[in-house]
Enzyme design. Sequence first.
Site, PDB file in Angstrom:
ATOM      1  N   MET A   1       0.852  -1.199   0.000  1.00 52.89           N
ATOM      2  CA  MET A   1       0.000   0.000   0.000  1.00 52.89           C
ATOM      3  C   MET A   1       0.890   1.252   0.000  1.00 52.89           C
ATOM      4  O   MET A   1       0.436   2.344   0.339  1.00 52.89           O
ATOM      5  CB  MET A   1      -0.928  -0.011   1.214  1.00 52.89           C
ATOM      6  CG  MET A   1      -1.877  -1.214   1.186  1.00 52.89           C
ATOM      7  SD  MET A   1      -3.395  -0.985   2.083  1.00 52.89           S
ATOM      8  CE  MET A   1      -2.777  -0.728   3.729  1.00 52.89           C
TER       9      MET A   1
ATOM     10  N   HIS B   1       9.480  -3.489   3.140  1.00 54.43           N
ATOM     11  CA  HIS B   1       9.091  -3.668   1.743  1.00 54.43           C
ATOM     12  C   HIS B   1      10.329  -3.868   0.869  1.00 54.43           C
ATOM     13  O   HIS B   1      10.332  -4.687  -0.043  1.00 54.43           O
ATOM     14  CB  HIS B   1       8.336  -2.433   1.228  1.00 54.43           C
ATOM     15  CG  HIS B   1       7.082  -2.105   1.978  1.00 54.43           C
ATOM     16  ND1 HIS B   1       6.949  -0.999   2.773  1.00 54.43           N
ATOM     17  CD2 HIS B   1       5.894  -2.757   2.054  1.00 54.43           C
ATOM     18  CE1 HIS B   1       5.740  -0.955   3.297  1.00 54.43           C
ATOM     19  NE2 HIS B   1       5.080  -2.021   2.889  1.00 54.43           N
TER      20      HIS B   1
END
Length: 308
Positions: free
Chosen positions: A30, A37
Amino acid sequence: MIICRTITELKEQIGLLRKKEKSIGFVPTMGYLHEGHASLLRYSAEDNDATVLSIFVNPLQFGPNEDLDRYPRDEKRDLALAEECGTDIVFMPSVQEMYPAKPLTTVIVNQVTDRLCGASRPGHFDGVGTVVSKLFHLVQPDKAYFGMKDAQQVAVIQQMVNDLNFPVDIIPCPIVREPDGLALSSRNVYLNAEQRQQAVVLSQTLEKASDWLKEPGMTVERLLARVKVQIDKAAETAIDYAELLYYPSLQPPAANAPINTLNQPLILALAVKFGATRLIDNRLLHANEVNVHVQNDDEVKAAPGNRY
Ligand code: PAF
């Protein structure tokens, strides 16, 4: 690095990769990317010919009183980090592009969603299952990478992939932490200085609990009571949940069961509010009669997704 904002653009790029028989690794996010990430993107870049990153703040997985509107965003920084980590394609659709009309089809995974975030965020995993299945259809990945900070999400997606025969391997990847132990999360940015200091109680409690559960005769209920006392010591916290469950079924063992008699992998999962900010963290454990083994990061990464 190619940026696709529409499904048509993405399909064209995926078609080209498929024509050249390139393997595709996929990291759905997101946005507001952090080192957690980045680690997923690096694993993917290592394992696959091409890596696709999606950045989409999915409204379907937010409840009415949650942080959809203030969810942090920084497109420029995200793209720079993605490129640095070897990403080939970034898919950044608008809400209109993903949901031109309210979807009438929803992917609902039962049972593994009964507890933890499934219980405290009703509808959350229906939104996750629905968007991830759409993204899997669009990206057609060979492997998809998910962080174990969201261990319930990993269990839900693995269940969905098994049940619906998605041709993708789910790769669970280790939690990335700050030097003091706080698990990286896009939501850490909401914490003020004092809450940031208090938030370390999550990882510290998990660490302590992995010693406590080795005590002879330690039961599930005694361990959880101790965990709660420990978290309550940090000022201004409100425990949403602290549970010890089998993983990945996410079903509870008997409360009075001695932990060293539980012969299946377990997860100790926490969700705690610091002011308005709710953070989660967890630790995977394997207990058996002989000893209790706390899984380390290499083992998490080494565990092939389809083992679940
Ligand atoms: O973990 C997340 O960031 C989201 O739940 C996901 C998997 C990208 C689906 O929106």
